[in-house]
Design a protein around this motif. Sequence first.
Motif, PDB file in Angstrom:
ATOM      1  N   TYR A 178      -0.057  37.138 152.353  1.00 21.43           N
ATOM      2  CA  TYR A 178      -0.919  36.769 152.070  1.00 21.43           C
ATOM      3  C   TYR A 178      -0.426  36.058 150.782  1.00 21.43           C
ATOM      4  CZ  TYR A 178      -4.013  36.868 147.264  1.00 21.43           C
ATOM      5  OH  TYR A 178      -4.065  37.175 146.114  1.00 21.43           O
ATOM      6  N   GLU A 179       0.744  37.096 150.772  1.00 17.25           N
ATOM      7  CA  GLU A 179       1.794  36.079 149.471  1.00 17.25           C
ATOM      8  C   GLU A 179       2.274  34.762 149.563  1.00 17.25           C
ATOM      9  OE1 GLU A 179       4.958  39.195 148.440  1.00 17.25           O
ATOM     10  OE2 GLU A 179       3.844  40.545 147.004  1.00 17.25           O
ATOM     11  N   SER A 180       2.715  34.636 150.668  1.00 15.49           N
ATOM     12  CA  SER A 180       3.106  33.301 151.640  1.00 15.49           C
ATOM     13  C   SER A 180       2.022  32.744 151.411  1.00 15.49           C
ATOM     14  CB  SER A 180       3.271  33.460 152.398  1.00 15.49           C
ATOM     15  OG  SER A 180       2.558  33.677 153.978  1.00 15.49           O
ATOM     16  N   LEU A 181       0.655  32.228 151.134  1.00 14.95           N
ATOM     17  CA  LEU A 181      -0.652  31.922 150.697  1.00 14.95           C
ATOM     18  C   LEU A 181      -0.599  30.805 149.777  1.00 14.95           C
ATOM     19  CD1 LEU A 181      -3.171  33.740 152.291  1.00 14.95           C
ATOM     20  CD2 LEU A 181      -1.736  31.989 153.658  1.00 14.95           C
ATOM     21  N   ALA A 182      -0.466  31.492 148.576  1.00 14.82           N
ATOM     22  CA  ALA A 182      -0.479  31.141 147.001  1.00 14.82           C
ATOM     23  C   ALA A 182      -1.544  30.885 146.894  1.00 14.82           C
ATOM     24  CB  ALA A 182       1.042  29.911 146.968  1.00 14.82           C
ATOM     25  N   LEU A 183      -2.020  30.997 146.712  1.00 16.49           N
ATOM     26  CA  LEU A 183      -3.910  31.015 146.785  1.00 16.49           C
ATOM     27  C   LEU A 183      -4.184  30.079 145.365  1.00 16.49           C
ATOM     28  CD1 LEU A 183      -5.694  33.574 148.884  1.00 16.49           C
ATOM     29  CD2 LEU A 183      -5.522  31.131 149.813  1.00 16.49           C
ATOM     30  N   ARG A 184      -4.900  29.758 144.933  1.00 21.66           N
ATOM     31  CA  ARG A 184      -5.651  28.929 143.998  1.00 21.66           C
ATOM     32  C   ARG A 184      -6.605  29.068 143.235  1.00 21.66           C
ATOM     33  NH1 ARG A 184      -1.452  24.521 143.054  1.00 21.66           N
ATOM     34  NH2 ARG A 184       0.411  24.869 144.345  1.00 21.66           N
ATOM     35  N   THR A 185      -7.686  28.903 144.425  1.00 24.88           N
ATOM     36  CA  THR A 185      -9.151  29.273 143.257  1.00 24.88           C
ATOM     37  C   THR A 185      -8.860  30.570 143.029  1.00 24.88           C
ATOM     38  OG1 THR A 185      -9.168  29.671 146.046  1.00 24.88           O
ATOM     39  CG2 THR A 185     -10.405  28.009 145.239  1.00 24.88           C
ATOM     40  N   GLY A 187     -13.103  31.497 142.145  1.00 27.53           N
ATOM     41  CA  GLY A 187     -13.980  31.657 142.436  1.00 27.53           C
ATOM     42  C   GLY A 187     -14.488  32.652 143.852  1.00 27.53           C
ATOM     43  N   MET A 188     -15.297  31.487 144.315  1.00 21.96           N
ATOM     44  CA  MET A 188     -15.826  32.564 145.314  1.00 21.96           C
ATOM     45  C   MET A 188     -15.196  31.645 146.870  1.00 21.96           C
ATOM     46  SD  MET A 188     -18.026  34.728 144.836  1.00 21.96           S
ATOM     47  CE  MET A 188     -19.385  35.832 144.737  1.00 21.96           C
ATOM     48  N   GLU A 189     -14.760  30.351 146.737  1.00 26.14           N
ATOM     49  CA  GLU A 189     -13.881  29.579 147.510  1.00 26.14           C
ATOM     50  C   GLU A 189     -12.285  30.702 147.881  1.00 26.14           C
ATOM     51  OE1 GLU A 189     -15.565  25.909 144.316  1.00 26.14           O
ATOM     52  OE2 GLU A 189     -14.636  28.264 144.695  1.00 26.14           O
ATOM     53  N   PHE A 190     -12.720  31.189 147.026  1.00 23.68           N
ATOM     54  CA  PHE A 190     -11.074  32.012 147.271  1.00 23.68           C
ATOM     55  C   PHE A 190     -11.355  32.813 149.019  1.00 23.68           C
ATOM     56  CE2 PHE A 190      -9.543  36.296 147.471  1.00 23.68           C
ATOM     57  CZ  PHE A 190      -7.421  36.115 147.140  1.00 23.68           C
ATOM     58  N   ALA A 191     -12.218  33.026 149.471  1.00 24.18           N
ATOM     59  CA  ALA A 191     -12.581  33.836 150.474  1.00 24.18           C
ATOM     60  C   ALA A 191     -12.029  32.603 151.505  1.00 24.18           C
ATOM     61  CB  ALA A 191     -13.893  34.526 150.509  1.00 24.18           C
ATOM     62  N   SER A 192     -12.845  31.684 151.315  1.00 22.68           N
ATOM     63  CA  SER A 192     -12.142  30.368 152.234  1.00 22.68           C
ATOM     64  C   SER A 192     -10.711  29.757 152.332  1.00 22.68           C
ATOM     65  CB  SER A 192     -13.561  28.834 152.127  1.00 22.68           C
ATOM     66  OG  SER A 192     -14.722  29.436 152.332  1.00 22.68           O
ATOM     67  N   PHE A 235     -15.577  23.095 149.734  1.00 22.99           N
ATOM     68  CA  PHE A 235     -14.186  23.509 149.939  1.00 22.99           C
ATOM     69  C   PHE A 235     -13.465  23.240 151.599  1.00 22.99           C
ATOM     70  CE2 PHE A 235     -11.226  26.344 151.355  1.00 22.99           C
ATOM     71  CZ  PHE A 235      -9.701  26.056 149.926  1.00 22.99           C
ATOM     72  N   LEU A 236     -14.613  23.575 152.123  1.00 25.37           N
ATOM     73  CA  LEU A 236     -13.783  23.006 153.684  1.00 25.37           C
ATOM     74  C   LEU A 236     -13.643  21.639 153.878  1.00 25.37           C
ATOM     75  CD1 LEU A 236     -16.049  25.928 155.700  1.00 25.37           C
ATOM     76  CD2 LEU A 236     -14.090  26.398 154.885  1.00 25.37           C
ATOM     77  N   LEU A 237     -14.131  21.031 153.309  1.00 27.18           N
ATOM     78  CA  LEU A 237     -14.347  19.410 153.407  1.00 27.18           C
ATOM     79  C   LEU A 237     -13.121  19.194 152.885  1.00 27.18           C
ATOM     80  CD1 LEU A 237     -17.830  17.329 153.233  1.00 27.18           C
ATOM     81  CD2 LEU A 237     -15.924  18.305 155.444  1.00 27.18           C
ATOM     82  N   LEU A 238     -12.756  19.642 151.797  1.00 26.00           N
ATOM     83  CA  LEU A 238     -11.638  19.092 150.369  1.00 26.00           C
ATOM     84  C   LEU A 238     -10.457  19.258 151.199  1.00 26.00           C
ATOM     85  CD1 LEU A 238     -13.337  19.249 147.495  1.00 26.00           C
ATOM     86  CD2 LEU A 238     -12.646  17.579 148.187  1.00 26.00           C
TER      87      LEU A 238
END
Length: 395
Positions: A178-185, A187-192, A235-238
């Motif tokens: 998980y830590e290697s992903l460095a997630l940014r969102t 909101g709900m886009e977090f799951a995607s 989000f998926l398109l971006l």
Amino acid sequence: MMNAMSSQEAAHTGSLELTVVMPCLNEAETLAVCVDKAMAALRDNNIAGEVVVADNGSTDGSQQIATTHGARVVNVPIRGYGAALNAGILAAQGKYVLMADADDSYNFTHIPRFLEKLRNGADLVMGNRFAGGIGPGAMPPLHKYLGNPVLSWMGRTLFHTPVGDFHCGIRAFSKSAYESLALRTTGMEFASEMVVKASLQKQNIVEVPTTLQKDGRSRPPHLKTWRDGWRHFRFLLLYSPRWLFLFPGLTLMLGGFGLMAWLMPAERPLGHVNLGVDTLAYAAAAVLLGFQLVFFGVAAKVFAITEGLLPEDESFDRWFQYITLETGLIAGVLLLLVGIGIAASSVVGWAHTGYGPLPPVEMMRRTLPAMLCLMLGTQVCFGSFFLSLLGLRRR
């Protein structure tokens, strides 16, 4: 025997195996039963673990309920589903993390099947509600038959993600992955974003069947069908510049070039109509628009990689060994020279007629290619400088 309560002792020695994280915003109705079920699953399966409630500013006493029932509360001032989960996950003391909503819709007795996959080397374990069973009234028909299937299909198509339920709210992962992903969102886009980035990093993603039942809340869910569905779709398109920009752009460019090549010598019959210079003008516009989309796609990819939004792409890097600022400038200048040459030949032809009236159709067959080459050449030159600027690595 290790039970859920004695896992607090394990935390001091760093031996916790699993942390169950629940995001919470005014979940007083169902939080206690969710914490109790998670604690029981840990205790009954001899799992050294803990339950963390990531509270997003509840005003209904959820924090006290969580503490009373044995969970650890992490207060998250930044609002949003993703912000709450991220804070809870980063505060987790377990080697592995399982996240699930606190609305009593997910089955915590399934924790062992998630943990088994993690122990066997999986980085991300997704639940699949369609494989395990969806109870009556648990998922709106629009979500069940349109939203989730379409978005899951997009995830598999755009990112080659091997899952059939892209937005399942119960999933587990190793904390290091998980830590290697460095997630940014936030909101709900977090799951995607989690699934997309795990796919792009080629993490080991597997699925296990799980169930979904109607949640136990009397209030409406936080999820808004059209708003959050659009946010996931966007989000998926971006995160896939190829499908958003590159492929449509290449289609327009190749189609436009082909149509121009077919119409340049003369008008062409198509059924009961003749295609002439008017169609030629639209073909030139398609080439120009297609080039701009391709450029946007390349620029978006460079920016995303430079900023760490997307992982490094070896095939993309290989292209840029040859597509440099200098090669771009050479190509742009050549296009400019071709455009100037076509325009000059038109002026010479006009001079031979004494600068008198010219057949408009004949001249358009020269003017349109000249205009296209001049515009493309200019864009290639300045676009090369822009890409070179985007590609500068920040220290």
